[in-house]
Design an enzyme around this catalytic site. Structure first.
Site, PDB file in Angstrom:
ATOM      1  N   LYS A 177       2.551 -17.779   3.132  1.00 44.11           N
ATOM      2  CA  LYS A 177       1.919 -17.628   4.466  1.00 44.11           C
ATOM      3  C   LYS A 177       2.667 -18.522   5.451  1.00 44.11           C
ATOM      4  O   LYS A 177       3.024 -19.652   5.093  1.00 44.11           O
ATOM      5  CB  LYS A 177       0.440 -18.044   4.409  1.00 44.11           C
TER       6      LYS A 177
ATOM      7  N   LYS B  31       2.135 -14.605   6.700  1.00 41.38           N
ATOM      8  CA  LYS B  31       2.354 -13.435   5.827  1.00 41.38           C
ATOM      9  C   LYS B  31       3.687 -12.736   6.081  1.00 41.38           C
ATOM     10  O   LYS B  31       4.138 -11.961   5.244  1.00 41.38           O
ATOM     11  CB  LYS B  31       1.195 -12.464   5.957  1.00 41.38           C
TER      12      LYS B  31
ATOM     13  N   LYS C 146       3.213 -13.205  -4.510  1.00 43.15           N
ATOM     14  CA  LYS C 146       2.936 -11.837  -4.021  1.00 43.15           C
ATOM     15  C   LYS C 146       3.471 -11.685  -2.603  1.00 43.15           C
ATOM     16  O   LYS C 146       3.330 -12.561  -1.769  1.00 43.15           O
ATOM     17  CB  LYS C 146       1.419 -11.598  -4.055  1.00 43.15           C
TER      18      LYS C 146
ATOM     19  N   ASP D 104       3.142  -9.890   1.103  1.00 44.03           N
ATOM     20  CA  ASP D 104       1.948  -9.465   1.819  1.00 44.03           C
ATOM     21  C   ASP D 104       2.043  -8.002   2.196  1.00 44.03           C
ATOM     22  O   ASP D 104       3.112  -7.387   2.114  1.00 44.03           O
ATOM     23  CB  ASP D 104       1.646 -10.343   3.032  1.00 44.03           C
ATOM     24  N   GLU D 105       0.885  -7.465   2.670  1.00 46.95           N
ATOM     25  CA  GLU D 105       0.782  -6.018   2.818  1.00 46.95           C
ATOM     26  C   GLU D 105       1.732  -5.465   3.877  1.00 46.95           C
ATOM     27  O   GLU D 105       2.109  -4.305   3.818  1.00 46.95           O
ATOM     28  CB  GLU D 105      -0.673  -5.624   3.155  1.00 46.95           C
TER      29      GLU D 105
ATOM     30  N   HIS E 168      -2.308  -2.982  -3.226  1.00 41.85           N
ATOM     31  CA  HIS E 168      -2.986  -3.572  -2.064  1.00 41.85           C
ATOM     32  C   HIS E 168      -3.721  -2.441  -1.357  1.00 41.85           C
ATOM     33  O   HIS E 168      -3.232  -1.318  -1.334  1.00 41.85           O
ATOM     34  CB  HIS E 168      -1.951  -4.232  -1.150  1.00 41.85           C
TER      35      HIS E 168
ATOM     36  N   HIS F 179      -7.116  -4.741  -5.221  1.00 39.07           N
ATOM     37  CA  HIS F 179      -7.950  -5.687  -4.472  1.00 39.07           C
ATOM     38  C   HIS F 179      -9.387  -5.166  -4.432  1.00 39.07           C
ATOM     39  O   HIS F 179      -9.625  -3.994  -4.129  1.00 39.07           O
ATOM     40  CB  HIS F 179      -7.415  -5.852  -3.054  1.00 39.07           C
TER      41      HIS F 179
ATOM     42  N   LYS G 266     -13.133 -14.170   3.598  1.00 39.08           N
ATOM     43  CA  LYS G 266     -13.095 -13.822   5.036  1.00 39.08           C
ATOM     44  C   LYS G 266     -13.273 -12.329   5.307  1.00 39.08           C
ATOM     45  O   LYS G 266     -13.355 -11.916   6.467  1.00 39.08           O
ATOM     46  CB  LYS G 266     -11.764 -14.283   5.625  1.00 39.08           C
TER      47      LYS G 266
ATOM     48  N   SER H  19      -9.283 -11.717  -3.458  1.00 37.94           N
ATOM     49  CA  SER H  19      -8.359 -12.344  -2.502  1.00 37.94           C
ATOM     50  C   SER H  19      -8.949 -12.252  -1.106  1.00 37.94           C
ATOM     51  O   SER H  19      -9.741 -11.358  -0.827  1.00 37.94           O
ATOM     52  CB  SER H  19      -7.035 -11.585  -2.557  1.00 37.94           C
ATOM     53  N   GLY H  20      -8.566 -13.223  -0.260  1.00 43.96           N
ATOM     54  CA  GLY H  20      -8.978 -13.106   1.149  1.00 43.96           C
ATOM     55  C   GLY H  20      -9.851 -14.265   1.568  1.00 43.96           C
ATOM     56  O   GLY H  20     -11.057 -14.254   1.376  1.00 43.96           O
TER      57      GLY H  20
ATOM     58  N   GLY I   9      -3.567 -18.691   1.793  1.00 50.02           N
ATOM     59  CA  GLY I   9      -3.747 -19.757   2.785  1.00 50.02           C
ATOM     60  C   GLY I   9      -4.372 -20.976   2.134  1.00 50.02           C
ATOM     61  O   GLY I   9      -4.076 -22.119   2.485  1.00 50.02           O
TER      62      GLY I   9
END
Ligand code: CAP
Ligand code: MG
Length: 432
Positions: free
Chosen positions: A154, A156, A180, A182-183, A272, A305, A312, A355-356, A380
Protein backbone atom coordinates in the site's frame (compact mmCIF):
# COMPACT_ATOMS: atom_id res chain seq x y z
CA UNK A 1 -60.60 -5.20 -24.61
CA UNK A 2 -61.41 -8.10 -22.31
CA UNK A 3 -59.55 -10.98 -24.14
CA UNK A 4 -56.61 -12.19 -22.04
CA UNK A 5 -53.38 -11.56 -23.96
CA UNK A 6 -50.86 -13.00 -21.52
CA UNK A 7 -50.19 -16.43 -20.01
CA UNK A 8 -48.09 -15.57 -16.94
CA UNK A 9 -50.46 -17.46 -14.64
CA UNK A 10 -49.37 -20.70 -16.35
CA UNK A 11 -45.98 -20.20 -14.67
CA UNK A 12 -47.37 -20.20 -11.12
CA UNK A 13 -48.47 -23.31 -9.23
CA UNK A 14 -48.21 -23.25 -5.45
CA UNK A 15 -49.00 -26.97 -5.31
CA UNK A 16 -46.16 -27.90 -7.68
CA UNK A 17 -43.62 -30.40 -6.35
CA UNK A 18 -40.26 -29.87 -8.15
CA UNK A 19 -38.43 -32.80 -9.64
CA UNK A 20 -35.05 -33.49 -7.90
CA UNK A 21 -33.41 -32.86 -11.26
CA UNK A 22 -34.71 -29.28 -11.42
CA UNK A 23 -32.66 -26.19 -10.50
CA UNK A 24 -34.34 -24.28 -7.67
CA UNK A 25 -33.82 -20.51 -7.39
CA UNK A 26 -34.67 -18.43 -4.33
CA UNK A 27 -35.59 -14.79 -4.97
CA UNK A 28 -36.56 -11.83 -2.82
CA UNK A 29 -39.13 -9.82 -4.79
CA UNK A 30 -41.51 -6.86 -4.52
CA UNK A 31 -44.35 -6.48 -7.05
CA UNK A 32 -44.95 -2.99 -8.48
CA UNK A 33 -47.96 -0.96 -7.32
CA UNK A 34 -51.17 -2.31 -8.79
CA UNK A 35 -49.80 -5.82 -9.40
CA UNK A 36 -50.41 -8.84 -7.16
CA UNK A 37 -47.49 -10.98 -5.92
CA UNK A 38 -48.90 -13.88 -7.96
CA UNK A 39 -48.86 -11.81 -11.16
CA UNK A 40 -45.30 -10.71 -10.43
CA UNK A 41 -44.21 -14.28 -9.56
CA UNK A 42 -45.59 -15.46 -12.90
CA UNK A 43 -43.53 -12.84 -14.72
CA UNK A 44 -40.34 -13.88 -12.90
CA UNK A 45 -40.73 -17.57 -13.82
CA UNK A 46 -41.93 -16.80 -17.34
CA UNK A 47 -39.32 -14.24 -18.39
CA UNK A 48 -36.45 -16.38 -17.02
CA UNK A 49 -37.56 -19.49 -18.91
CA UNK A 50 -39.85 -19.84 -21.97
CA UNK A 51 -42.42 -17.05 -21.59
CA UNK A 52 -42.97 -13.64 -23.07
CA UNK A 53 -45.51 -10.84 -22.58
CA UNK A 54 -48.18 -12.20 -24.89
CA UNK A 55 -49.87 -15.47 -25.71
CA UNK A 56 -48.30 -16.99 -28.83
CA UNK A 57 -49.76 -18.60 -31.91
CA UNK A 58 -47.37 -21.60 -31.99
CA UNK A 59 -46.20 -23.65 -28.97
CA UNK A 60 -44.38 -26.95 -29.82
CA UNK A 61 -45.49 -29.77 -27.45
CA UNK A 62 -42.04 -29.87 -25.67
CA UNK A 63 -42.59 -26.27 -24.48
CA UNK A 64 -44.68 -27.25 -21.46
CA UNK A 65 -41.81 -29.36 -20.14
CA UNK A 66 -39.43 -26.38 -20.30
CA UNK A 67 -41.52 -23.86 -18.42
CA UNK A 68 -40.25 -22.66 -15.03
CA UNK A 69 -42.73 -22.72 -12.12
CA UNK A 70 -43.05 -20.31 -9.22
CA UNK A 71 -44.05 -22.85 -6.60
CA UNK A 72 -43.43 -21.45 -3.13
CA UNK A 73 -44.03 -17.96 -1.77
CA UNK A 74 -43.37 -16.94 1.84
CA UNK A 75 -43.79 -13.20 2.30
CA UNK A 76 -41.52 -11.63 -0.30
CA UNK A 77 -39.47 -14.77 -0.81
CA UNK A 78 -40.17 -16.84 -3.88
CA UNK A 79 -38.87 -20.21 -5.05
CA UNK A 80 -38.84 -21.01 -8.77
CA UNK A 81 -38.18 -24.48 -10.24
CA UNK A 82 -36.35 -24.64 -13.58
CA UNK A 83 -36.38 -27.82 -15.74
CA UNK A 84 -32.88 -29.23 -16.15
CA UNK A 85 -33.12 -29.26 -19.96
CA UNK A 86 -33.25 -25.45 -20.04
CA UNK A 87 -29.57 -25.33 -19.13
CA UNK A 88 -26.57 -26.16 -21.31
CA UNK A 89 -23.99 -28.34 -19.58
CA UNK A 90 -20.99 -26.37 -18.36
CA UNK A 91 -22.20 -22.99 -19.65
CA UNK A 92 -22.47 -20.61 -16.68
CA UNK A 93 -22.92 -17.41 -18.73
CA UNK A 94 -26.06 -18.98 -20.24
CA UNK A 95 -27.41 -19.75 -16.78
CA UNK A 96 -26.90 -16.12 -15.74
CA UNK A 97 -28.66 -14.87 -18.87
CA UNK A 98 -31.62 -17.01 -17.82
CA UNK A 99 -32.06 -16.63 -14.07
CA UNK A 100 -30.24 -13.30 -13.71
CA UNK A 101 -31.07 -11.68 -17.02
CA UNK A 102 -34.14 -9.77 -18.26
CA UNK A 103 -36.08 -10.36 -15.03
CA UNK A 104 -34.08 -7.64 -13.24
CA UNK A 105 -35.33 -5.08 -15.75
CA UNK A 106 -39.01 -6.10 -15.82
CA UNK A 107 -41.65 -3.53 -14.89
CA UNK A 108 -43.32 -6.56 -13.33
CA UNK A 109 -41.04 -6.24 -10.29
CA UNK A 110 -40.37 -3.19 -8.11
CA UNK A 111 -37.32 -4.92 -6.63
CA UNK A 112 -35.76 -8.34 -7.23
CA UNK A 113 -32.81 -10.11 -5.66
CA UNK A 114 -31.39 -13.48 -6.66
CA UNK A 115 -30.40 -15.05 -3.33
CA UNK A 116 -29.27 -18.59 -4.14
CA UNK A 117 -29.71 -21.47 -6.58
CA UNK A 118 -29.69 -25.14 -5.67
CA UNK A 119 -28.10 -27.18 -8.49
CA UNK A 120 -28.69 -30.90 -9.09
CA UNK A 121 -25.60 -33.18 -9.29
CA UNK A 122 -26.29 -33.62 -13.01
CA UNK A 123 -25.58 -29.89 -13.49
CA UNK A 124 -22.59 -29.41 -11.21
CA UNK A 125 -20.76 -32.46 -12.57
CA UNK A 126 -20.01 -30.46 -15.74
CA UNK A 127 -17.87 -27.97 -13.81
CA UNK A 128 -14.26 -28.60 -12.69
CA UNK A 129 -14.32 -26.87 -9.30
CA UNK A 130 -11.06 -25.82 -7.57
CA UNK A 131 -7.91 -27.61 -8.72
CA UNK A 132 -6.24 -27.81 -5.30
CA UNK A 133 -8.62 -26.73 -2.57
CA UNK A 134 -7.48 -25.65 0.91
CA UNK A 135 -5.80 -28.97 1.76
CA UNK A 136 -3.73 -28.84 -1.42
CA UNK A 137 -2.59 -25.28 -0.67
CA UNK A 138 -1.78 -26.10 2.96
CA UNK A 139 0.29 -29.07 1.85
CA UNK A 140 2.19 -26.89 -0.64
CA UNK A 141 2.87 -24.10 1.84
CA UNK A 142 3.23 -26.36 4.88
CA UNK A 143 0.86 -24.18 6.95
CA UNK A 144 -1.68 -25.87 9.21
CA UNK A 145 -4.01 -24.93 12.05
CA UNK A 146 -4.05 -21.23 11.25
CA UNK A 147 -5.19 -18.95 8.41
CA UNK A 148 -2.74 -18.37 5.58
CA UNK A 149 -1.59 -14.76 5.52
CA UNK A 150 -0.94 -12.13 2.90
CA UNK A 151 -0.72 -8.42 2.25
CA UNK A 152 -1.01 -5.94 -0.58
CA UNK A 153 1.73 -3.29 -0.84
CA UNK A 154 0.00 0.00 0.00
CA UNK A 155 -0.60 2.58 -1.50
CA UNK A 156 -2.41 0.06 -3.72
CA UNK A 157 -0.89 1.44 -6.93
CA UNK A 158 2.09 3.72 -7.61
CA UNK A 159 5.14 1.70 -6.59
CA UNK A 160 7.64 0.76 -9.28
CA UNK A 161 8.03 -2.98 -9.93
CA UNK A 162 11.14 -3.10 -7.78
CA UNK A 163 9.64 -1.04 -4.94
CA UNK A 164 6.56 -3.31 -5.02
CA UNK A 165 8.74 -6.42 -4.70
CA UNK A 166 10.77 -4.84 -1.89
CA UNK A 167 7.56 -4.31 0.10
CA UNK A 168 6.72 -7.91 -0.70
CA UNK A 169 10.08 -8.99 0.70
CA UNK A 170 9.42 -7.12 3.96
CA UNK A 171 5.97 -8.76 4.12
CA UNK A 172 7.46 -12.24 3.64
CA UNK A 173 10.23 -11.57 6.17
CA UNK A 174 7.56 -10.55 8.69
CA UNK A 175 6.16 -14.08 8.45
CA UNK A 176 3.37 -13.82 5.86
CA UNK A 177 3.02 -16.44 3.11
CA UNK A 178 1.75 -14.18 0.33
CA UNK A 179 2.35 -10.83 -1.28
CA UNK A 180 -0.77 -9.78 -3.21
CA UNK A 181 -1.28 -7.30 -6.02
CA UNK A 182 -4.19 -4.96 -5.61
CA UNK A 183 -7.34 -5.08 -7.69
CA UNK A 184 -6.47 -2.10 -9.87
CA UNK A 185 -2.83 -3.00 -10.54
CA UNK A 186 -2.17 -4.58 -13.92
CA UNK A 187 0.80 -3.51 -16.08
CA UNK A 188 1.43 0.22 -15.96
CA UNK A 189 4.20 2.56 -17.18
CA UNK A 190 5.66 2.69 -13.67
CA UNK A 191 5.02 -0.98 -12.78
CA UNK A 192 5.35 -3.23 -15.80
CA UNK A 193 3.90 -6.72 -15.24
CA UNK A 194 6.93 -8.69 -16.48
CA UNK A 195 9.31 -6.58 -14.39
CA UNK A 196 7.11 -7.04 -11.30
CA UNK A 197 7.11 -10.82 -11.80
CA UNK A 198 10.88 -10.88 -12.21
CA UNK A 199 11.55 -8.83 -9.04
CA UNK A 200 8.92 -10.70 -7.02
CA UNK A 201 10.55 -14.00 -7.97
CA UNK A 202 13.98 -12.72 -6.94
CA UNK A 203 12.78 -11.39 -3.58
CA UNK A 204 10.57 -14.45 -2.99
CA UNK A 205 13.58 -16.75 -3.43
CA UNK A 206 15.65 -14.53 -1.13
CA UNK A 207 12.93 -14.61 1.55
CA UNK A 208 12.51 -18.39 1.20
CA UNK A 209 16.26 -18.90 1.58
CA UNK A 210 16.48 -16.65 4.64
CA UNK A 211 13.36 -17.97 6.40
CA UNK A 212 13.24 -21.59 5.24
CA UNK A 213 9.51 -21.08 4.63
CA UNK A 214 7.53 -21.38 1.38
CA UNK A 215 6.55 -17.98 -0.01
CA UNK A 216 4.07 -17.11 -2.78
CA UNK A 217 2.29 -14.25 -4.49
CA UNK A 218 -1.10 -13.38 -5.92
CA UNK A 219 -0.03 -11.44 -9.01
CA UNK A 220 -2.91 -9.77 -10.83
CA UNK A 221 -3.23 -10.94 -14.46
CA UNK A 222 -6.59 -9.21 -15.06
CA UNK A 223 -6.71 -8.22 -18.76
CA UNK A 224 -8.15 -9.49 -22.06
CA UNK A 225 -8.17 -13.33 -21.98
CA UNK A 226 -5.31 -13.97 -24.44
CA UNK A 227 -3.18 -11.47 -22.50
CA UNK A 228 -4.15 -13.21 -19.22
CA UNK A 229 -2.87 -16.49 -20.67
CA UNK A 230 0.48 -14.87 -21.53
CA UNK A 231 0.78 -13.39 -18.03
CA UNK A 232 -0.19 -16.70 -16.40
CA UNK A 233 2.51 -18.47 -18.42
CA UNK A 234 5.09 -15.88 -17.30
CA UNK A 235 4.10 -16.46 -13.67
CA UNK A 236 4.38 -20.20 -14.18
CA UNK A 237 7.84 -19.82 -15.74
CA UNK A 238 8.92 -17.88 -12.66
CA UNK A 239 7.70 -20.61 -10.30
CA UNK A 240 4.49 -18.97 -9.10
CA UNK A 241 1.51 -21.27 -8.47
CA UNK A 242 -1.25 -18.65 -8.23
CA UNK A 243 -2.67 -16.10 -10.62
CA UNK A 244 -4.93 -13.37 -9.27
CA UNK A 245 -7.98 -12.43 -11.35
CA UNK A 246 -10.59 -9.74 -10.71
CA UNK A 247 -13.34 -12.23 -11.48
CA UNK A 248 -16.36 -9.90 -11.47
CA UNK A 249 -14.93 -7.49 -14.04
CA UNK A 250 -13.52 -10.26 -16.25
CA UNK A 251 -16.71 -12.34 -16.07
CA UNK A 252 -17.51 -16.06 -15.74
CA UNK A 253 -16.65 -16.82 -19.34
CA UNK A 254 -13.07 -15.60 -18.95
CA UNK A 255 -12.78 -17.43 -15.63
CA UNK A 256 -13.89 -20.71 -17.25
CA UNK A 257 -11.20 -20.26 -19.91
CA UNK A 258 -8.54 -19.37 -17.35
CA UNK A 259 -9.49 -22.27 -15.06
CA UNK A 260 -8.77 -24.61 -17.95
CA UNK A 261 -5.51 -22.86 -18.87
CA UNK A 262 -4.22 -22.49 -15.29
CA UNK A 263 -5.22 -26.06 -14.47
CA UNK A 264 -3.00 -27.33 -17.29
CA UNK A 265 -0.13 -25.39 -15.67
CA UNK A 266 -1.06 -26.83 -12.25
CA UNK A 267 -1.74 -23.27 -11.10
CA UNK A 268 -4.70 -21.89 -9.20
CA UNK A 269 -6.64 -18.64 -8.82
CA UNK A 270 -6.93 -16.00 -6.18
CA UNK A 271 -10.22 -14.28 -7.02
CA UNK A 272 -10.66 -10.62 -6.16
CA UNK A 273 -14.30 -9.51 -6.29
CA UNK A 274 -13.89 -5.79 -7.11
CA UNK A 275 -17.18 -4.35 -8.49
CA UNK A 276 -19.36 -6.97 -6.78
CA UNK A 277 -20.86 -4.35 -4.46
CA UNK A 278 -22.41 -2.57 -7.47
CA UNK A 279 -25.06 -5.29 -7.38
CA UNK A 280 -24.60 -7.32 -4.18
CA UNK A 281 -24.93 -4.74 -1.41
CA UNK A 282 -28.52 -3.55 -1.94
CA UNK A 283 -30.63 -5.89 0.25
CA UNK A 284 -33.67 -5.39 -2.00
CA UNK A 285 -32.26 -5.67 -5.51
CA UNK A 286 -29.43 -7.48 -7.30
CA UNK A 287 -27.56 -10.71 -6.62
CA UNK A 288 -26.10 -11.99 -3.34
CA UNK A 289 -22.41 -12.60 -2.72
CA UNK A 290 -23.20 -16.18 -1.69
CA UNK A 291 -24.61 -16.87 -5.16
CA UNK A 292 -21.44 -15.41 -6.72
CA UNK A 293 -19.37 -17.60 -4.39
CA UNK A 294 -21.31 -20.67 -5.59
CA UNK A 295 -20.69 -19.71 -9.22
CA UNK A 296 -16.97 -19.18 -8.69
CA UNK A 297 -16.46 -22.37 -6.67
CA UNK A 298 -18.19 -24.36 -9.43
CA UNK A 299 -16.07 -22.71 -12.14
CA UNK A 300 -13.00 -23.48 -10.06
CA UNK A 301 -11.16 -20.66 -8.32
CA UNK A 302 -9.15 -21.53 -5.24
CA UNK A 303 -10.11 -18.63 -3.02
CA UNK A 304 -12.47 -15.66 -3.03
CA UNK A 305 -12.78 -12.48 -0.97
CA UNK A 306 -15.69 -13.02 1.40
CA UNK A 307 -15.64 -10.06 3.80
CA UNK A 308 -14.65 -9.37 7.38
CA UNK A 309 -17.87 -8.18 9.13
CA UNK A 310 -15.60 -5.99 11.30
CA UNK A 311 -13.50 -4.14 8.67
CA UNK A 312 -14.08 -1.19 6.37
CA UNK A 313 -16.34 -2.84 3.77
CA UNK A 314 -19.98 -3.92 4.00
CA UNK A 315 -21.04 -7.47 4.85
CA UNK A 316 -22.66 -8.64 8.11
CA UNK A 317 -21.46 -11.71 10.04
CA UNK A 318 -24.37 -13.92 8.80
CA UNK A 319 -23.63 -12.81 5.20
CA UNK A 320 -19.89 -13.46 5.63
CA UNK A 321 -20.65 -16.93 7.01
CA UNK A 322 -23.03 -17.69 4.12
CA UNK A 323 -20.24 -16.92 1.67
CA UNK A 324 -17.60 -18.78 3.68
CA UNK A 325 -19.78 -21.88 4.09
CA UNK A 326 -20.76 -21.86 0.41
CA UNK A 327 -17.05 -21.99 -0.40
CA UNK A 328 -15.96 -24.52 2.23
CA UNK A 329 -18.73 -26.99 3.00
CA UNK A 330 -19.43 -30.30 1.26
CA UNK A 331 -23.15 -30.11 2.03
CA UNK A 332 -25.26 -27.03 2.79
CA UNK A 333 -28.69 -27.19 4.40
CA UNK A 334 -31.24 -24.46 3.82
CA UNK A 335 -30.65 -21.25 5.80
CA UNK A 336 -33.91 -19.26 5.86
CA UNK A 337 -33.92 -16.40 3.33
CA UNK A 338 -30.14 -16.84 2.71
CA UNK A 339 -29.15 -20.28 1.41
CA UNK A 340 -30.75 -23.30 -0.25
CA UNK A 341 -29.76 -26.95 0.19
CA UNK A 342 -26.69 -27.82 -1.86
CA UNK A 343 -24.80 -31.10 -2.15
CA UNK A 344 -21.39 -30.31 -3.72
CA UNK A 345 -20.63 -33.89 -4.69
CA UNK A 346 -16.98 -34.20 -5.72
CA UNK A 347 -16.41 -30.44 -6.21
CA UNK A 348 -13.47 -29.45 -4.00
CA UNK A 349 -13.88 -26.68 -1.42
CA UNK A 350 -12.29 -23.25 -1.74
CA UNK A 351 -10.79 -20.78 0.75
CA UNK A 352 -12.72 -17.72 1.87
CA UNK A 353 -10.48 -14.65 2.04
CA UNK A 354 -10.99 -12.05 4.75
CA UNK A 355 -9.62 -8.63 3.89
CA UNK A 356 -10.44 -4.94 4.08
CA UNK A 357 -9.62 -2.59 6.93
CA UNK A 358 -8.03 -5.29 9.09
CA UNK A 359 -5.14 -4.81 11.55
CA UNK A 360 -3.65 -6.94 14.37
CA UNK A 361 -6.25 -5.64 16.87
CA UNK A 362 -9.10 -7.17 14.80
CA UNK A 363 -7.44 -10.53 14.08
CA UNK A 364 -9.04 -12.50 16.95
CA UNK A 365 -12.53 -11.23 15.99
CA UNK A 366 -12.03 -12.31 12.38
CA UNK A 367 -10.60 -15.68 13.43
CA UNK A 368 -13.57 -16.22 15.73
CA UNK A 369 -15.87 -15.69 12.72
CA UNK A 370 -13.97 -17.88 10.26
CA UNK A 371 -12.14 -20.41 12.40
CA UNK A 372 -8.72 -21.39 11.01
CA UNK A 373 -9.74 -22.34 7.45
CA UNK A 374 -9.37 -19.09 5.54
CA UNK A 375 -6.87 -16.64 4.03
CA UNK A 376 -6.27 -13.52 6.12
CA UNK A 377 -5.15 -10.40 4.24
CA UNK A 378 -3.91 -7.51 6.34
CA UNK A 379 -2.48 -4.73 4.17
CA UNK A 380 -2.81 -1.19 5.49
CA UNK A 381 -2.82 -2.90 8.87
CA UNK A 382 0.84 -3.92 8.50
CA UNK A 383 2.27 -1.10 6.35
CA UNK A 384 0.84 1.44 8.79
CA UNK A 385 2.63 -0.15 11.77
CA UNK A 386 4.85 2.38 13.59
CA UNK A 387 7.89 0.20 12.88
CA UNK A 388 6.95 -0.57 9.27
CA UNK A 389 5.84 -3.54 7.19
CA UNK A 390 7.96 -6.32 8.64
CA UNK A 391 6.99 -5.38 12.22
CA UNK A 392 3.34 -5.08 11.13
CA UNK A 393 3.37 -8.59 9.71
CA UNK A 394 5.06 -9.86 12.88
CA UNK A 395 2.38 -8.13 14.98
CA UNK A 396 -0.33 -9.87 12.93
CA UNK A 397 1.34 -13.26 13.35
CA UNK A 398 1.55 -12.58 17.10
CA UNK A 399 -2.20 -11.76 17.13
CA UNK A 400 -2.91 -15.08 15.36
CA UNK A 401 -0.80 -16.88 17.97
CA UNK A 402 -2.78 -15.14 20.73
CA UNK A 403 -5.98 -16.46 19.16
CA UNK A 404 -4.56 -19.96 18.87
CA UNK A 405 -3.31 -19.90 22.47
CA UNK A 406 -6.64 -18.46 23.62
CA UNK A 407 -4.93 -15.54 25.36
CA UNK A 408 -5.97 -11.88 25.14
CA UNK A 409 -4.03 -9.55 22.84
CA UNK A 410 -3.18 -7.45 25.87
CA UNK A 411 -1.67 -10.48 27.58
CA UNK A 412 0.20 -11.55 24.44
CA UNK A 413 1.52 -8.03 23.88
CA UNK A 414 3.47 -8.20 27.14
CA UNK A 415 5.94 -10.50 25.35
CA UNK A 416 5.25 -9.34 21.77
CA UNK A 417 6.62 -5.82 21.27
CA UNK A 418 5.42 -5.49 17.64
CA UNK A 419 1.88 -6.37 18.72
CA UNK A 420 2.09 -3.92 21.63
CA UNK A 421 2.95 -1.10 19.22
CA UNK A 422 0.11 -2.07 16.87
CA UNK A 423 -2.38 -2.04 19.75
CA UNK A 424 -1.02 1.34 20.85
CA UNK A 425 -1.79 2.77 17.38
CA UNK A 426 -5.07 1.04 16.46
CA UNK A 427 -6.35 -0.73 19.56
CA UNK A 428 -9.42 -2.60 18.31
CA UNK A 429 -10.78 0.19 16.13
CA UNK A 430 -13.14 -0.76 13.31
CA UNK A 431 -12.33 1.45 10.26
CA UNK A 432 -15.27 2.97 8.36
C1 CAP B 1 -7.77 -4.28 1.40
C2 CAP B 1 -7.92 -4.19 -0.11
C3 CAP B 1 -8.89 -5.20 -0.69
C4 CAP B 1 -10.23 -5.23 -0.04
C5 CAP B 1 -11.27 -5.75 -1.02
C6 CAP B 1 -8.35 -2.80 -0.54
O1 CAP B 1 -6.75 -3.43 1.80
O2 CAP B 1 -6.69 -4.45 -0.75
O3 CAP B 1 -9.02 -4.90 -2.06
O4 CAP B 1 -10.16 -6.09 1.05
O5 CAP B 1 -12.51 -5.85 -0.37
O6 CAP B 1 -7.91 -2.40 -1.60
O7 CAP B 1 -9.12 -2.22 0.20
P1 CAP B 1 -6.67 -3.04 3.36
P2 CAP B 1 -13.18 -7.29 -0.14
O8 CAP B 1 -6.30 -4.30 4.12
O9 CAP B 1 -5.54 -2.02 3.43
O10 CAP B 1 -7.97 -2.49 3.75
O11 CAP B 1 -12.12 -8.11 0.54
O12 CAP B 1 -14.39 -7.00 0.71
O13 CAP B 1 -13.53 -7.82 -1.49
MG1 MG C 1 -7.38 -3.94 -2.69
Amino acid sequence: MSKKVDWYDEFVNMKYKPDPEELIALFYFEPPKGMTKKESAGRIASESSTGTWTTLSKLPPRMKGLQATSFEMKGNYLKVAYPRDLWENGNFPQLLSGIAGNIFGMKGVENLRLIDVSFPRSYIKHFPGPILGPSGIRKRYKVYKRPLTGAVPKPKIGFSAKEHAEVGYETWMGGFEFCKDDENLSSTKFNNFSKRVKYLAQYRDKAMKETGDIKGAYVNITAEVEEMKKRAKLLHDHGFDYAMIDVVVTGPSALQTMREYLGDLKMTTHAHRAMHASFTRNPLHGITMQFLAKMYRLIGLNQLHSGTAVGKLVGTKPEVLCVADTLREKKITERKKMLLDQDWGSIKPAFPVSSGGLHPGLVPEVCNIYGEEFVLLVSGGIHGHPKGTRAGAKATMQAIEAWQEKVSLKEKAKKAPELALALEKWGQMKPQ
